[in-house]
Scaffold this active site. Sequence first.
Site, short mmCIF file in Angstrom:
data_model
loop_
_atom_site.label_atom_id
_atom_site.label_comp_id
_atom_site.label_asym_id
_atom_site.label_seq_id
_atom_site.Cartn_x
_atom_site.Cartn_y
_atom_site.Cartn_z
N ASN A 403 40.41 37.59 39.83
CA ASN A 403 41.52 37.91 38.95
C ASN A 403 42.86 37.68 39.65
O ASN A 403 43.56 36.71 39.37
CB ASN A 403 41.38 39.36 38.46
CG ASN A 403 42.36 39.68 37.35
OD1 ASN A 403 43.32 38.97 37.12
ND2 ASN A 403 42.12 40.78 36.65
N ASP A 404 43.17 38.55 40.60
CA ASP A 404 44.49 38.46 41.22
C ASP A 404 44.72 37.15 41.97
O ASP A 404 45.84 36.65 42.01
CB ASP A 404 44.70 39.65 42.19
CG ASP A 404 44.70 40.97 41.43
OD1 ASP A 404 45.08 40.97 40.24
OD2 ASP A 404 44.30 41.99 42.02
#
Lengths: 477, 103
Positions: A403-404
Amino acid sequence: MNEIFHLQQDIQFTTAETILEFSYLLSAVFFVVGLKLQNKPDTARRGNLWAAAGMFLASLMTILLQTDKQGHGIQNLGYIFLSIGAASIIGWYIARKVKMTAMPQLVSFFNATGGLASAMISFMGFYETSLQDKGTILVSLLGILVGAVAFSGSMIAYGKLEGKVGDIRSGLMKYVNLLLLAISIGFIVVLMMAGSVTPTVTWLMFGLLFISLLYGVLFVMPIGGADMPVVISLLNALTGVAAAFTGFLYANYMMILGGILVGAAGTILTIVMCNAMNRSLLNVILGAFGGSSGAQGEEGGVIKEIQPSDAAVLMAYSSKVTVVPGYGLAVSQAQHTVHELEKLLESKGVTVKYAIHPVAGRMPGHMNVLLAEADVSYSKLVEMDDINPEMEQTDVVVVIGANDVVNPAAVDMPGSPIYGMPIIRADKAKNIIVMKRGMGTGYAGIENPLFFLDQTRMLFGNAKDSLQKLIDEVKSL
Amino acid sequence: MDAVIQFLYAYHQEIFIVVLATFLGFELIASVPSVLHTPLMSGANAISGVVIVGAIIYVGHATDWLNILVGSIALFMATLNVTGGFVVTDRMLEMFKKKKTKE
């Protein structure tokens, strides 16, 4: 001239001591060569064996030749062989039997045992010093502090990676930690003043041990999953430093060199990991992430789902597919499934690569080991800086449980908490498929604009199941 | 102040080693590709088990049962670090090696 030059004629020596010291030198050389060889995938395994040989040589020679000042050799051989034998068998067994996916835990666990050993040896070493030589006292106290922090910190890291210990995040935590650190330094100062072993001194010693252990616990406690690679590297460095302190205690250069080499290695990895997140070490330790993220405005936009059948068509008729793996891949243990999909796509003429972010997963290089276990060739694992220029020519990027590390907010939203963190430019690709369990935010708690892009499609569900469905669909094409 | 000077003098050779080893460590590790970060960390972790030598010396000269007991536990822990660390590193690197021969 005898007064100026350090002439050797009057120095007392024995052959055994000389052989022992040079064995230590040889072991130290083995460690250095071993680490050097671990720089390249082709020679890394040999390097590890060199280091192991150095350790074996040093241990064996110590048992055979070491003597104290009165010339007594090593006694209690029964206990020594029992301890070494039992630990070797157990260590060997654990290291061989534990699943590859549990690798970060295992590394943390072994790191903890090393830290504990250093703390114990330093603790007992304190009583061996006559309490006259302040230097030796200081070294043993620092060995207790650093070793105990490395031990309890690694055990908490182990617990977190096993999912048995949660995060505690509170603004108060950093003050508590600073206070504990100040108290432990206070203990060290008071103990330095002690002239003789009294019951008070022993109480203080246990106090120091306890506070150090507590500090290790509370220091790792607030650190979230995505920051684990930093913390594991840091704890690794601490164990090395603790071992070096015990080396001071025994005036053993090889122990000092070995410990410091590990300390340097751990420090470098810590710096690399911090750079990969564009955060300072202090920022990671104080856990400044997360808290304020609620203030982030809702990212407007529409989420577009994709069915496995459509995703399969999209991928099978592409020429270039890049997989971006994250911790989600490790959690669902989908490394073999993704490799199967990769082989299937390759057989259809699609070029498949893996884009590896340095902090993807829970320890430095986690994704590499995970995929290597599934037999993925390491030539297919491409580092962030090498893959990013290719992104615009990539037909499909498949983000699996990451995600990040693919959040474009890091590039174009100056207000974002992760602004400035180097990312894999998945957003540049022609099509993006994001496999996620649900719409939860990543560790940082930040909305990911990637999910709302026009060319992004979401494939919800457990990564392994989704991948299996994709494989079935591609096969039926 | 005297204590500091005394410390520095008493340990000047050790400090010499520490400083040079730090540079050596940085030089050795700085160029490791990220593919090898995990095995490197794990292998380095095993090397931090050098405290095994200290533990052997401690147990080897311990006289009463408490010292022997504590020393043996420390020796046990250090050996676990060493053996486990090297074996698990070998296991990881074995996976990297395998692909090499296959292709």
